[in-house]
Design a protein around this motif. Structure first.
Motif, PDB file in Angstrom:
ATOM      1  N   ARG B  48       0.811  -1.224   0.000  1.00  0.00           N
ATOM      2  CA  ARG B  48       0.000   0.000   0.000  1.00  0.00           C
ATOM      3  C   ARG B  48       0.839   1.267   0.000  1.00  0.00           C
ATOM      4  O   ARG B  48       0.306   2.351  -0.229  1.00  0.00           O
ATOM      5  N   ASN B  51       1.350   2.423  -3.903  1.00  0.00           N
ATOM      6  CA  ASN B  51       0.364   3.336  -4.511  1.00  0.00           C
ATOM      7  C   ASN B  51      -0.098   4.417  -3.534  1.00  0.00           C
ATOM      8  O   ASN B  51      -1.104   5.084  -3.770  1.00  0.00           O
ATOM      9  N   LEU B  53      -1.559   4.408  -0.700  1.00  0.00           N
ATOM     10  CA  LEU B  53      -2.703   4.303   0.200  1.00  0.00           C
ATOM     11  C   LEU B  53      -2.197   4.459   1.627  1.00  0.00           C
ATOM     12  O   LEU B  53      -2.939   4.816   2.529  1.00  0.00           O
ATOM     13  N   TYR B  82      -5.065  -2.120  -8.849  1.00  0.00           N
ATOM     14  CA  TYR B  82      -5.065  -2.540  -7.451  1.00  0.00           C
ATOM     15  C   TYR B  82      -6.169  -3.564  -7.246  1.00  0.00           C
ATOM     16  O   TYR B  82      -7.328  -3.302  -7.556  1.00  0.00           O
TER      17      TYR B  82
END
Lengths: 240, 319
Positions: B48, B51, B53, B82
């Motif tokens: 994560r 990307n 997040l 994703y």
């Protein structure tokens, strides 16, 4: 087709009573004391109904405009800390009885529509808030996660995933709030707000059960029809 | 060639808990890197952070040579596929609308979106009529394929997958893994897949990264991890006693086959095996049949080939 027919009959009855109250005569005449008028004649039932409905609609819309954004704020990561506070405020609105709210607000805003609307608004916040909160919480974490992972901004996640998925619960809260407001609005007549409560109170004061029956009956019928209409919307929203 | 993804000394702390601790590795363009580890090893957090997040507490991540911190997270994520275990399809939208999510965010014209969705449904082996259905009307495996189609919609060069097949039953899972390999071969997508299943990692990964307690213990090609584990925990994960079989599972029959003498006695009567099968399967067939060589099927039109017990054993031996 049973419910559809029942629904049609209900609406037809409501419209008939409002447009031509004399259709009620055979049903409620026995309730009136001898010599007393059977039909309320100091104002038209249609006008009273319109004023009543306007107060309910106004208070409910205001409650939605406050409670739904509040529920959105406290379900954001940055607003989570305010959730207990929001709950407290909204619960307060529900704990104080509308009659007490009238007593508090009349000295501040005077007699009439406003204190009634404020009381209905305060009373209606809780169901809308709790419904929206429950709905937003029910949105699966995976949906939120994948939406964010695809590149939706937090606002886009809210509008295109969270709110549509929470809509059935939000509508359910609105339905409860509106039903309660429909009944509660009758007490507005104690502070000179025009509405169907006027008919009921006139009946109580003059010991005329026919007045009570027509005022109460119209409020009850309107509440049932409104609840039914909102429930239909709710079911529509719940479909995938 | 430049690696597609570079993870450079990345850490993530929550309060005084370090979830990912100074992890560095690179994913070559078009490769699949499988990140394995127990739950709580930090592998999902690591994924994560690619990307964004999750924002790294320290270190940086490059995708396609660019620092991911340079652009807003949502913009970055529209270029990176994703896929998660829970899939997370929008239940209130049709399959078509689900797959169209990112192209619409990118403002593609209507016709191009429709063409692309059709193409993706074909690519994932889903009938185009599924476009009108809602996710709840699909099986778990079909939903996962829609999830992958949705992730690939804007043709991202990179695909991140977090336990994507974890909820599928074993047969469908195997098929989904094969489909992923086929997709990668066709699209050249660079993939990072997080899994707790070593077999899945070995089957899919060109490279494997082993995580434990936030640290990267070893990263490299599967064979290297099997033959030369750099850490006792890696050796334990590879299940030392079974590693010979795991090595065989990495090699296809086609790669170990030898030309067979057409005149050899009984070539036609020997048990047969497909060139796509693994040597582990070939060994099992040999043991079952009590034979010492198998005739190899395919590729069509080629000369007759065989795979021998001797060749298989040589592949499994310690170097």
């Amino acid at each position: 087709m049973g419910p559809a027919i029942l629904r049609l009959v209900g609406w037809a009855a409501l419209i008939a009573v409002l447009v031509a109250p004399q259709v009620l005569l055979p049903f409620i005449a026995p309730l009136a004391p001898a010599g007393a008028p059977v039909l309320y004649d100091r104002a038209s039932l249609a006008a009273l109904f319109a004023a009543h409905a306007a107060m309910v609609a106004g208070a409910t819309v205001a409650a939605v405009l406050v409670a739904v954004p509040l529920a959105i704020v406290v379900t954001r990561p940055s607003g989570a800390a305010y959730q207990p506070l929001a709950r407290l405020l909204v619960n307060l609105g529900q704990t104080v009885p509308p009659v007490a709210v009238l007593a508090i607000t009349v000295p501040l805003v005077g007699f009439g529509v406003w204190p009634t609307c404020i009381a209905l608004f305060a009373y209606g916040l809780l169901p809308v808030f709790e419904g929206a909160l429950a709905g937003l919480r029910l949105v699966p974490e995976d949906v939120r996660d994948s939406a964010q992972g695809m590149g939706l901004t937090p606002g886009q996640v809210l509008v295109s995933a969270e709110l549509p998925l929470a809509l059935p619960q939000i509508l359910s809260g609105i339905r409860v709030s509106a039903i309660v407001a429909m009944g509660t609005a009758t007490i507005g007549s104690t502070v000179a707000a025009p509405g169907l409560g006027e008919v009921i109170i006139a009946g109580l004061l003059s010991d005329n059960a026919a007045f009570v029956a027509q005022g109460g009956g119209i409020v009850a019928l309107a509440a049932v029809l409104m609840a039914d209409a909102l429930a239909v919307l709710e079911r529509r929203a719940a479909r995938p | 060639m430049d690696p597609m993804i570079v993870v450079d000394a990345v850490s993530r702390r929550y309060g005084d808990r370090t979830v990912v601790d100074g992890v560095s590795f690179a994913v070559p363009r078009g490769a699949i890197t499988a990140v394995v580890g127990k739950s709580g090893s930090g592998k999902s957090t690591l994924l994560r952070m690619i990307n964004r997040l999750v924002e790294p507490s320290a270190g940086r991540v490059l995708v396609g040579g660019r620092d991911v911190a340079e652009e807003p997270g949502p913009m970055l994520r529209r270029r990176i596929g994703y896929v998660i275990q829970g899939i997370g399809l929008f239940p209130h939208r049709t399959v078509f609308d689900n797959v169209a999510t990112v192209p619409r965010l990118l403002g593609w014209p209507r016709q191009r979106v429709a063409d692309r969705v059709g193409e993706l449904l074909d690519l994932l082996g889903l009938p185009r009529s599924f476009g009108e259905r809602y996710p709840s009307a699909l099986s778990g495996g079909e939903q996962q394929r829609v999830g992958i189609a949705r992730a690939l919609a804007a043709d991202p060069p990179v695909l991140l997958m977090d336990e994507p097949f974890g909820a599928l039953d074993p047969l469908i899972r195997r098929k989904a893994q094969q489909d992923l390999l086929a997709l990668r071969a066709r699209l050249g997508t660079t993939v990072v897949i997080v899994t707790h299943d070593l077999d899945e990692a070995l089957r899919l990964g060109d490279r494997i990264a082993v995580m434990e307690e936030g640290r990267l213990l070893q990263e490299g090609p599967p064979e290297e991890l099997l033959r030369r584990p750099a850490h006792p925990a890696v050796a334990a994960l590879m299940e030392g006693a079974r590693r010979a079989l795991r090595l065989l599972a990495l090699v296809s029959v086609g790669d170990a086959a030898e030309p067979a003498d057409p005149a050899a006695v009984g070539l036609a009567g020997r048990p047969r095996i497909d060139a796509e099968a693994s040597l582990e399967e070939a060994l099992s067939v040999l043991l079952w049949a009590g034979a010492d060589s198998l005739a190899v099927d395919g590729p069509p039109g080629g000369p007759p080939r065989e795979v021998t017990l001797r060749a298989i054993l040589a592949r499994a031996r310690q170097e």
